[in-house]
Design a protein around this motif. Structure first.
Motif, PDB file in Angstrom:
ATOM      1  N   ARG A 167      -3.185   3.655  -2.502  1.00 15.16           N
ATOM      2  CA  ARG A 167      -3.031   2.827  -3.694  1.00 15.16           C
ATOM      3  C   ARG A 167      -2.683   1.432  -3.202  1.00 15.16           C
ATOM      4  O   ARG A 167      -1.856   1.270  -2.305  1.00 15.16           O
ATOM      5  CB  ARG A 167      -1.918   3.335  -4.609  1.00 15.16           C
ATOM      6  CG  ARG A 167      -1.970   4.802  -5.037  1.00 15.16           C
ATOM      7  CD  ARG A 167      -3.342   5.251  -5.467  1.00 15.16           C
ATOM      8  NE  ARG A 167      -3.396   6.596  -5.997  1.00 15.16           N
ATOM      9  CZ  ARG A 167      -3.535   7.710  -5.266  1.00 15.16           C
ATOM     10  NH1 ARG A 167      -3.543   7.657  -3.964  1.00 15.16           N
ATOM     11  NH2 ARG A 167      -3.645   8.887  -5.850  1.00 15.16           N
TER      12      ARG A 167
ATOM     13  N   ALA B 298       1.263   5.346  -9.504  1.00 16.16           N
ATOM     14  CA  ALA B 298       1.143   6.564  -8.696  1.00 16.16           C
ATOM     15  C   ALA B 298       2.514   7.196  -8.463  1.00 16.16           C
ATOM     16  O   ALA B 298       2.672   8.418  -8.579  1.00 16.16           O
ATOM     17  CB  ALA B 298       0.467   6.255  -7.366  1.00 16.16           C
TER      18      ALA B 298
ATOM     19  N   ALA C  91      -0.644  -0.467  -9.163  1.00 17.96           N
ATOM     20  CA  ALA C  91      -1.212   0.832  -8.787  1.00 17.96           C
ATOM     21  C   ALA C  91      -0.183   1.704  -8.079  1.00 17.96           C
ATOM     22  O   ALA C  91      -0.115   2.915  -8.318  1.00 17.96           O
ATOM     23  CB  ALA C  91      -2.443   0.638  -7.900  1.00 17.96           C
ATOM     24  N   VAL C  92       0.629   1.111  -7.234  1.00 15.07           N
ATOM     25  CA  VAL C  92       1.650   1.876  -6.511  1.00 15.07           C
ATOM     26  C   VAL C  92       2.707   2.396  -7.490  1.00 15.07           C
ATOM     27  O   VAL C  92       3.089   3.564  -7.435  1.00 15.07           O
ATOM     28  CB  VAL C  92       2.284   1.031  -5.386  1.00 15.07           C
ATOM     29  CG1 VAL C  92       3.505   1.727  -4.802  1.00 15.07           C
ATOM     30  CG2 VAL C  92       1.256   0.738  -4.295  1.00 15.07           C
TER      31      VAL C  92
ATOM     32  N   GLU D 112       0.838  -1.190   0.000  1.00 11.80           N
ATOM     33  CA  GLU D 112       0.000   0.000   0.000  1.00 11.80           C
ATOM     34  C   GLU D 112       0.876   1.244   0.000  1.00 11.80           C
ATOM     35  O   GLU D 112       1.910   1.277   0.661  1.00 11.80           O
ATOM     36  CB  GLU D 112      -0.897   0.041   1.236  1.00 11.80           C
ATOM     37  CG  GLU D 112      -1.937  -1.029   1.273  1.00 11.80           C
ATOM     38  CD  GLU D 112      -2.822  -0.936   2.495  1.00 11.80           C
ATOM     39  OE1 GLU D 112      -3.988  -1.329   2.382  1.00 11.80           O
ATOM     40  OE2 GLU D 112      -2.347  -0.475   3.552  1.00 11.80           O
TER      41      GLU D 112
END
Length: 142
Positions: A47, A56, A52-53, A34
Motif C-alpha cells: 500500500r 489497510a 491507502a496505508v 509504504e
C-alpha cells in the motif's frame, strides 16, 4: 541517525502506538509511506501513501477484539530497524488469545517512517535488511 531510529521504533511499541488508531502512527510517516503485507497475508501486497496505508491498517484491525504488540528485540541496521515482536490477538467473540511471532522491518528516512513490512521469518527480515551480525553485533537489547 542510527540510534535515533532505534529509539523511534522502540517508542512505537513501548507507548502502545502500534495498537491504536493508525492516524497517530502515520503522523510519524513520510507522505509516500509504504505498508507491505507478505504474500501469505489475507490481503497481500504493498500500500502506498498515507490514505491507502491508513485504510489497510484499519481494515485489518477491525477483525480483532484485542490486539497488542510485545517488543522482544530490536536489530539496528542504520536506516532500517528490525523488530522481533510477539503479537497477541483475540478474535471478536472469543476468549482465547493467540500469539504470533513476527518480524517487523521499519525503514526510516529523516527520522520518519518511510516503509513498514511485516512477516513471520526473523532470519529473512534480518538478511533482507543486511543485518549480518545478528543476534550479536546487530542486536539492540531492550
Amino acid at each position: 541517525m542510527s540510534q535515533e531510529n532505534v529509539q523511534l521504533v522502540r517508542s512505537l511499541y513501548e507507548s502502545g502506538l502500534m495498537d491504536r488508531d493508525p492516524e497517530e502512527l502515520l503522523e510519524l510517516a513520510t507522505p509516500d509511506v509504504e505498508y507491505v503485507n507478505p504474500p501469505y497475508a489475507v490481503e497481500p501486497g504493498v500500500r502506498h501513501g498515507l490514505v491507502a496505508v491508513a485504510q489497510a491498517m484499519r481494515r485489518f484491525a477491525e477483525v480483532w477484539e484485542e490486539s497488542r504488540h510485545e517488543l522482544r528485540e530490536l536489530y539496528d541496521g542504520g536506516d532500517v530497524v528490525v523488530a522481533a515482536v510477539s503479537w497477541h490477538i483475540r478474535n471478536r467473540g472469543s476468549q482465547k488469545e493467540l500469539v504470533n511471532e513476527e518480524a517487523h522491518t521499519w525503514t526510516l528516512r529523516g527520522g520518519r517512517i518511510a516503509r513498514f513490512e511485516w512477516g513471520q521469518d526473523l532470519a529473512k527480515a534480518l538478511e533482507a535488511a543486511d543485518i549480518v551480525d545478528a543476534p550479536f553485533g546487530g542486536r539492540e537489547d531492550r
